[in-house]
Motif scaffolding. Structure first.
Motif, PDB file in Angstrom:
ATOM      1  N   TYR A  93      71.083 -79.339  -8.206  1.00  0.00           N
ATOM      2  CA  TYR A  93      71.918 -78.137  -8.168  1.00  0.00           C
ATOM      3  C   TYR A  93      71.397 -77.120  -9.180  1.00  0.00           C
ATOM      4  CZ  TYR A  93      75.251 -81.026  -5.567  1.00  0.00           C
ATOM      5  OH  TYR A  93      75.851 -81.839  -4.644  1.00  0.00           O
ATOM      6  N   ASP A  94      71.495 -75.845  -8.846  1.00  0.00           N
ATOM      7  CA  ASP A  94      70.875 -74.768  -9.613  1.00  0.00           C
ATOM      8  C   ASP A  94      71.905 -74.032 -10.474  1.00  0.00           C
ATOM      9  OD1 ASP A  94      69.483 -72.602 -10.577  1.00  0.00           O
ATOM     10  OD2 ASP A  94      68.615 -72.031  -8.644  1.00  0.00           O
ATOM     11  N   GLU A  97      73.501 -70.399 -10.188  1.00  0.00           N
ATOM     12  CA  GLU A  97      74.575 -70.060  -9.256  1.00  0.00           C
ATOM     13  C   GLU A  97      75.961 -70.097  -9.893  1.00  0.00           C
ATOM     14  OE1 GLU A  97      72.775 -71.141  -4.970  1.00  0.00           O
ATOM     15  OE2 GLU A  97      73.260 -72.900  -6.173  1.00  0.00           O
ATOM     16  N   ARG A 117      77.307 -77.282   0.074  1.00  0.00           N
ATOM     17  CA  ARG A 117      75.926 -77.409   0.537  1.00  0.00           C
ATOM     18  C   ARG A 117      75.798 -77.135   2.029  1.00  0.00           C
ATOM     19  NH1 ARG A 117      75.512 -83.408  -1.681  1.00  0.00           N
ATOM     20  NH2 ARG A 117      77.695 -83.252  -0.983  1.00  0.00           N
ATOM     21  N   ASN A 122      71.618 -70.317   1.888  1.00  0.00           N
ATOM     22  CA  ASN A 122      70.752 -70.636   0.758  1.00  0.00           C
ATOM     23  C   ASN A 122      69.812 -71.802   1.087  1.00  0.00           C
ATOM     24  OD1 ASN A 122      71.992 -68.809  -1.337  1.00  0.00           O
ATOM     25  ND2 ASN A 122      73.802 -69.961  -0.687  1.00  0.00           N
ATOM     26  N   PRO A 123      68.686 -71.914   0.358  1.00  0.00           N
ATOM     27  CA  PRO A 123      67.700 -72.956   0.667  1.00  0.00           C
ATOM     28  C   PRO A 123      68.265 -74.372   0.466  1.00  0.00           C
ATOM     29  CG  PRO A 123      66.749 -71.272  -0.746  1.00  0.00           C
ATOM     30  CD  PRO A 123      68.222 -71.016  -0.714  1.00  0.00           C
ATOM     31  N   HIS A 124      67.915 -75.280   1.380  1.00  0.00           N
ATOM     32  CA  HIS A 124      68.320 -76.677   1.287  1.00  0.00           C
ATOM     33  C   HIS A 124      67.109 -77.563   1.581  1.00  0.00           C
ATOM     34  CE1 HIS A 124      72.192 -74.687   1.891  1.00  0.00           C
ATOM     35  NE2 HIS A 124      72.762 -75.767   1.406  1.00  0.00           N
ATOM     36  N   SER A 198      72.682 -73.422  -2.861  1.00  0.00           N
ATOM     37  CA  SER A 198      71.432 -74.074  -2.492  1.00  0.00           C
ATOM     38  C   SER A 198      71.503 -75.545  -2.894  1.00  0.00           C
ATOM     39  CB  SER A 198      70.254 -73.392  -3.193  1.00  0.00           C
ATOM     40  OG  SER A 198      70.411 -73.480  -4.602  1.00  0.00           O
ATOM     41  N   TYR A 199      70.576 -76.334  -2.380  1.00  0.00           N
ATOM     42  CA  TYR A 199      70.594 -77.771  -2.683  1.00  0.00           C
ATOM     43  C   TYR A 199      69.180 -78.320  -2.581  1.00  0.00           C
ATOM     44  CZ  TYR A 199      71.849 -82.726  -2.430  1.00  0.00           C
ATOM     45  OH  TYR A 199      71.958 -84.076  -2.664  1.00  0.00           O
ATOM     46  N   SER A 200      68.736 -78.969  -3.668  1.00  0.00           N
ATOM     47  CA  SER A 200      67.410 -79.574  -3.700  1.00  0.00           C
ATOM     48  C   SER A 200      67.572 -81.085  -3.862  1.00  0.00           C
ATOM     49  CB  SER A 200      66.584 -78.985  -4.852  1.00  0.00           C
ATOM     50  OG  SER A 200      65.287 -79.549  -4.881  1.00  0.00           O
TER      51      SER A 200
END
Length: 230
Positions: A93-94, A97, A117, A122-124, A198-200
Motif C-alpha cells: 500500500y502506498d 494516498e 483495491r 489506480n494501478p494494481h 492502488s495496490y502492489s
C-alpha cells in the motif's frame, strides 16, 4: 489535523525501512509514526533499534508474536493524532494516498474511510485470483450482516477518527481484526466512505503471510461480532 500511522510489523526486515521512509514522505503536514514489532525473529528488531528508531515517534515491542489485531490494539492505545490509519509494513500500500483517504474525514463528515483495491482506476499488480475471490466473498458476507455496501472489507487501509476508535475495543488478535472493526463501526452508525487506491500485492515468495486459515477465522469473526456479540 494530525495523522497517527500505526504500523504492525512481523518479520519485515526487507521492507520496513523503505516503508517508514515512504510514510515520512507521504506529504501529510502533521503526522506521527508508531511501529509495533510483533515478536519478529528475522533481524527486524535489530534494524528497528539501530536504524529506524530515529525516524519514527515510537516503537513498541511484543515479546512474542500475537498477531496483527493485537499489534494494532497496542498501537491504537498510543496514538495522539486526530485520525489514525493502519499501514502494513510490506509495501503493498502506498502512503502517498493518505491525503486522498483523509479528504472524506476533513470535508465530508466521515468517521472512517476504507481504501478499496477494487474501485477506481489506480494501478494494481496482478497476483492471486483465489485471494480476490476470497476477499470479495468475505466482503459480501460482512455486508449482508452489517447492511453497508463496502467493496473491500479486508483492505489494510482503514482510516478512523480518534474519537471513533476510542469507542471500540479490539478483541481479535490476528486477521479477524478486519471484520471485527467493520462490524463495530457499522453498529455505531458511523459515516463510512470508500476511496479507490492502488495496490502492489506481493507473493508468498516475497513474504506474504495470510492463509486460508485466516479466511476461516474471518468468517467466524463476521458471525461473532454481527450476531453473537451484538
Amino acid at each position: 489535523m494530525k495523522l497517527s500511522v500505526v504500523i504492525p510489523c512481523y518479520n519485515e526486515k526487507r521492507t520496513i525501512k523503505k516503508l517508514v521512509e515512504q510514510v515520512r514522505q507521504s506529504g501529510v503536514a502533521e503526522q506521527e509514526i508508531i511501529v509495533v514489532d510483533d515478536g519478529s525473529d528475522d533481524g527486524t528488531r535489530e534494524l528497528l533499534r539501530t536504524e529506524i528508531q530515529p525516524l519514527v515517534d515510537k516503537i513498541i515491542y511484543h515479546e512474542v508474536n500475537l498477531g496483527k489485531g493485537a499489534a494494532l490494539r497496542t498501537g491504537f492505545n498510543e496514538i495522539t493524532g486526530d485520525i489514525v490509519v493502519v499501514q502494513d509494513a510490506d509495501l503493498e500500500y502506498d502512503p502517498r494516498e493518505y491525503s486522498r483517504l483523509m479528504e472524506p474525514i476533513l470535508h465530508r463528515g466521515a468517521d472512517a474511510v476504507y481504501g478499496s483495491r477494487f474501485t477506481g482506476g489506480n494501478p494494481h499488480r496482478v497476483v492471486y485470483f483465489w485471494h480476490m475471490v476470497g476477499n470479495k466473498f468475505l466482503t459480501l458476507l460482512s455486508n449482508m450482516f452489517t447492511d453497508i455496501n463496502l467493496t473491500d472489507m479486508e483492505t489494510c487501509y482503514k482510516m478512523i477518527k480518534k474519537e471513533t476508535i476510542r469507542k471500540i475495543k479490539i478483541e481479535e488478535n490476528r486477521f479477524g481484526f478486519e471484520p471485527e472493526i467493520t462490524a463495530k463501526l457499522a453498529r455505531l452508525d458511523c459515516v463510512i466512505y470508500e476511496v479507490g487506491i492502488s495496490y502492489s500485492g506481493r507473493t508468498y515468495a516475497e513474504g506474504k503471510k495470510i492463509s486460508w486459515k485466516d479466511g476461516i477465522r474471518a468468517i467466524y469473526a463476521i458471525l461473532k461480532y454481527n450476531i453473537w456479540k451484538r
